[in-house]
Structures are given as C-alpha cells and as structure tokens.
Design a protein around this motif. Structure first.
Motif, PDB file in Angstrom:
ATOM      1  N   SER A 240       0.820  -1.210   0.000  1.00  0.00           N
ATOM      2  CA  SER A 240       0.000   0.000   0.000  1.00  0.00           C
ATOM      3  C   SER A 240       0.857   1.264   0.000  1.00  0.00           C
ATOM      4  O   SER A 240       0.347   2.362  -0.251  1.00  0.00           O
ATOM      5  CB  SER A 240      -0.939   0.012   1.203  1.00  0.00           C
ATOM      6  OG  SER A 240      -0.225   0.194   2.407  1.00  0.00           O
ATOM      7  N   ILE A 243       5.478   1.424  -4.992  1.00  0.00           N
ATOM      8  CA  ILE A 243       5.175   1.859  -6.352  1.00  0.00           C
ATOM      9  C   ILE A 243       6.153   1.227  -7.334  1.00  0.00           C
ATOM     10  O   ILE A 243       7.349   1.115  -7.053  1.00  0.00           O
ATOM     11  CB  ILE A 243       5.212   3.405  -6.436  1.00  0.00           C
ATOM     12  CG1 ILE A 243       4.781   3.893  -7.821  1.00  0.00           C
ATOM     13  CG2 ILE A 243       6.577   3.955  -6.058  1.00  0.00           C
ATOM     14  CD1 ILE A 243       4.483   5.399  -7.857  1.00  0.00           C
ATOM     15  N   ALA A 261      -1.919  -4.292  -9.277  1.00  0.00           N
ATOM     16  CA  ALA A 261      -2.828  -3.400  -8.556  1.00  0.00           C
ATOM     17  C   ALA A 261      -3.679  -4.180  -7.558  1.00  0.00           C
ATOM     18  O   ALA A 261      -3.909  -3.717  -6.427  1.00  0.00           O
ATOM     19  CB  ALA A 261      -3.717  -2.652  -9.544  1.00  0.00           C
ATOM     20  N   LYS A 266       0.906   0.266  -6.502  1.00  0.00           N
ATOM     21  CA  LYS A 266       0.608   1.282  -7.508  1.00  0.00           C
ATOM     22  C   LYS A 266       1.576   1.068  -8.658  1.00  0.00           C
ATOM     23  O   LYS A 266       2.791   0.898  -8.439  1.00  0.00           O
ATOM     24  CB  LYS A 266       0.778   2.693  -6.950  1.00  0.00           C
ATOM     25  CG  LYS A 266       0.486   3.793  -7.971  1.00  0.00           C
ATOM     26  CD  LYS A 266       0.576   5.168  -7.357  1.00  0.00           C
ATOM     27  CE  LYS A 266       0.334   6.269  -8.401  1.00  0.00           C
ATOM     28  NZ  LYS A 266      -1.025   6.202  -8.978  1.00  0.00           N
ATOM     29  N   ILE A 268       2.941   2.505 -12.448  1.00  0.00           N
ATOM     30  CA  ILE A 268       2.983   3.517 -13.504  1.00  0.00           C
ATOM     31  C   ILE A 268       3.650   2.853 -14.710  1.00  0.00           C
ATOM     32  O   ILE A 268       4.887   2.741 -14.765  1.00  0.00           O
ATOM     33  CB  ILE A 268       3.772   4.768 -13.074  1.00  0.00           C
ATOM     34  CG1 ILE A 268       3.109   5.419 -11.859  1.00  0.00           C
ATOM     35  CG2 ILE A 268       3.847   5.767 -14.230  1.00  0.00           C
ATOM     36  CD1 ILE A 268       3.830   6.665 -11.341  1.00  0.00           C
ATOM     37  N   ALA A 284       4.096  11.754  -7.609  1.00  0.00           N
ATOM     38  CA  ALA A 284       3.361  10.497  -7.483  1.00  0.00           C
ATOM     39  C   ALA A 284       4.050   9.552  -6.500  1.00  0.00           C
ATOM     40  O   ALA A 284       3.395   8.874  -5.695  1.00  0.00           O
ATOM     41  CB  ALA A 284       3.221   9.841  -8.851  1.00  0.00           C
ATOM     42  N   ARG A 288       2.753   8.416  -2.677  1.00  0.00           N
ATOM     43  CA  ARG A 288       2.569   6.997  -2.377  1.00  0.00           C
ATOM     44  C   ARG A 288       3.317   6.575  -1.117  1.00  0.00           C
ATOM     45  O   ARG A 288       2.766   5.902  -0.249  1.00  0.00           O
ATOM     46  CB  ARG A 288       3.052   6.163  -3.566  1.00  0.00           C
ATOM     47  CG  ARG A 288       2.834   4.663  -3.413  1.00  0.00           C
ATOM     48  CD  ARG A 288       1.374   4.322  -3.432  1.00  0.00           C
ATOM     49  NE  ARG A 288       1.153   2.881  -3.484  1.00  0.00           N
ATOM     50  CZ  ARG A 288      -0.054   2.308  -3.475  1.00  0.00           C
ATOM     51  NH1 ARG A 288      -1.143   3.063  -3.430  1.00  0.00           N
ATOM     52  NH2 ARG A 288      -0.180   0.996  -3.517  1.00  0.00           N
TER      53      ARG A 288
END
Length: 378
Positions: A240, A243, A261, A266, A268, A284, A288
């Motif tokens: 959580s 990234i 996900a 997360k 990208i 971003a 996160r």
C-alpha cells in the motif's frame, strides 16, 4: 593510523627462479617457508603482491574518506572498488557501504549479471566526487567504502540468499546504508529480508520494465521474476506504500498490471510515464510512500536498450539515461534505508555503457545521501 599489510597473491619459489634444484620431499616445509619470507623481505620488488589495509577499531575514517584523484593517480590504477574508494572490512563508523552480490542463476533468459559488480566498479573509476546538479561532494559529506562481494553460491539460490542477507544485515547493524551491486533481481529478496528485520515492512520504489511479481517461473518460486511476490508474502514490504515504475513490453498475461494493482501496488506503466514530467513522477512517488522508510531498487532494463544494452531481458520503448537521472534526483527527500542496481550483464554490453549507467545511478543515490546529511546538519 592505518596499518599496511602485504597480501601475496603469487609466490614463486625462488629456488626455481634462480636455478636451484632441490628435492622438495627432503626439505623441511617450515624452514623452506621461513627462507621464502626472508627472500621476499629482501626482494619485494620481485614478488607479485597486492597492498590492502587493515582497519583497527580506533581508525579515524576521516583519514581515508576521499578516493584517489585522477590528477595524481591515473584512473586505470588501483581499480577494484567503487570509484576507487577504500576497501573496508566492516561498516563500522560509515554512512554507507558498497557491496556486490554477483548471483545470476535466478535469470530466466540471459545470464551474465554475475559479472555486473566487477564491471560497475571498473568503469566507476571515471566518476568524480562532486555532483554539480545536487551541489554536493559525496565524500566530503559522507564516510563510506567498498566492502567487497558477498560469498554467494552459484546455482544455489537459498544459500546465496543467506549470504546476501547476512552481509546486508552486517551493514545495517552498524547503522550504515547498504548499496548493493547485482546480480539479477532475485537478490533483492535477500536484501529486503535483512532490511525488514531492522525496520519492519518498508515502502518499495521499483524502477523496472517488469513487475517481478510472478508467483512462479518454470514452476519455481524463487528467481528473478518472483522476488516482490515473495517479499509481499513474507511481510517485508508494504504494497500500500509501494510503487512500480516503467513496466512495458509484451506479456503472457494481459492483466499483469491489474494483478499488481490487485496485490496492492501502484503501477505507472512505461507508456504512462512517457507522458509525465520528472516532477509529475516525483510527486506520485512521494504521495505513495510518504514518510515511510524506503528501499529503492533499480533494474537497469528500465532504461531503453539503446542506452543500456547490457542486460539479460531488455525491453524497447524505455527511457534515456538523462531521464533516469532526473527521476532519481527528483526523489531526494525520501527516507531511504537501502538501494540496489541489478541486471547489469557485461557480456551483452557495448563500450561499458550499461555498467557506466549503473555506476552513475549509484553515484546519484550517494549524492542523495550526501544532500540529506548536509541539510540535516544545517
């Protein structure tokens, strides 16, 4: 003061060099060895030797903090450590320690990253201590050195994990930041085990062209395609707060990004990142991970193979060397507790450009540590 020790690599029995003919079976070995040592002391210039250093507990690390200047010692001399930093046996009193994890038998396609640590170290002789963009001199602000390679076992991933975990734990227990040169991406699981034992689950910032979240590869749970699935299962990282950045390329499962996900990460993807500015990405990432402790792992195949061809599983459509440096500089305020660069495979490199990219990434991370320490002391 530093105490100098002569470590003899090759000692040729001077009996043979100077035409003596002895029957070795009749020679007392102790007496013969004493004669050899006496000879070496008298004729050091005729032996093949390597100068190393022992560090006593009371050694003042300020004596050794600066790597040799190319103005006084050519870059091709005294290579073998990162940026020709001092070789150290312990992380005691250091801000960081460089270490190699030359394991590549977790690779699924092209092996060769076992030679990555050596290649990165060799070309890092080109690096200088001042980062003009970050406005820091890494070795004026930091105390650090190269601790050498962990003693991995080729072909045996679990004993290698044990060696890497033990080595990283030894750096962490001295309150130094581990910076590891891979090796394939399987090694990061062992690093995270050591990090989590000290700090608990950490945020993962992961630059790569692959998610490395497979449950199995070739029916095996442990290899370079599975480390972050295992790390999540073992409670080493907090999805959580984590990234993954830059994923791209053809896939077996079209839902790979959705799977990541669903596991809580997360993502990208590369195509999305190409539409973002470095500031967008930095925001971003910061949003996160927040103030949590962060482990940064950088797979060199995040970078396009035009700039970093020397890797085992390249993917086109990646990022330039300049973009990569900007992305790292943009996250200089995160609470880092460890870093690695993985998947540099010299057999597929050209003119050492991939290894040099890896060395520059490490330099940028060291610059972040220097920047943070300098600003903390203001």
């Amino acid at each position: 003061m530093l105490t100098q020790k002569i470590s003899v690599i090759y000692i040729f029995l001077y009996y043979f060099l100077y035409g003596f003919s002895y029957n070795l079976s009749k020679i007392d070995i102790t007496q013969a060895f004493d004669k050899m040592l006496s000879y070496i002391q008298r004729n050091k210039y005729r032996t093949f030797a390597m100068i190393t250093y022992d560090f006593k507990e009371d050694t003042d690390m300020s004596e050794i903090k600066q790597p040799a200047s190319a103005l006084s010692s050519p870059r091709f001399c005294n290579m073998g450590t990162f940026m020709r930093m001092q070789k150290v046996d312990t992380a005691e009193g250091l801000d960081f320690a460089i270490a190699g994890a030359p394991f590549d038998t977790g690779s699924s396609f092209r092996s060769g990253s076992r030679f990555g640590p050596n290649a990165i170290r060799n070309i890092s002789a080109m690096m200088k201590p001042n980062n003009v963009i970050m406005q820091v001199n890494i070795m004026e602000s930091l105390k650090g050195g190269d601790i050498g390679d962990f003693n991995i076992t080729p072909g045996y991933i679990h004993p290698s994990y044990d060696a890497i975990e033990k080595g990283v734990a030894g750096i962490l227990e001295k309150n130094a930041c581990p910076i590891v040169l891979g090796g394939d991406h399987a090694i990061t699981l062992a690093e995270l085990r050591a990090v989590a034992k000290k700090y608990g689950p950490v945020a993962l910032v992961h630059f790569d062209s692959h998610s490395d979240l497979c449950d199995e590869v070739f029916g095996q749970k442990y290899n370079h395609g599975t480390p972050f699935r295992r790390a999540m299962e073992e409670g080493l990282i907090d999805p959580s707060k984590s990234i993954q950045i830059g994923m791209r390329g053809s896939l077996y499962d079209p839902d790979d990004f959705k799977i990541a996900a669903d596991l809580g990460f997360k993502v990208i993807p590369g195509d999305t990142l190409h539409t973002m500015t470095p500031a967008d990405l930095a925001n971003a990432i910061k949003e996160r991970v927040g103030d949590n402790k962060v482990f940064l792992t950088f797979d060199i195949d995040f970078i396009d193979p035009a700039y970093a061809p020397g890797t085992g599983t390249p993917e086109v459509g990646g990022f330039t060397s300049y973009e990569a440096l900007q992305y790292i500089r943009g996250i200089k305020d995160l609470n880092f507790v460890g870093f690695d660069v993985v998947e540099v495979a010299p057999p597929y490199d050209h003119s050492e450009i991939t290894a040099y990219m890896g060395a520059n990434l490490i330099f940028e991370f060291l610059s972040i540590l220097a920047y943070q320490k300098a600003n903390k002391n203001k």
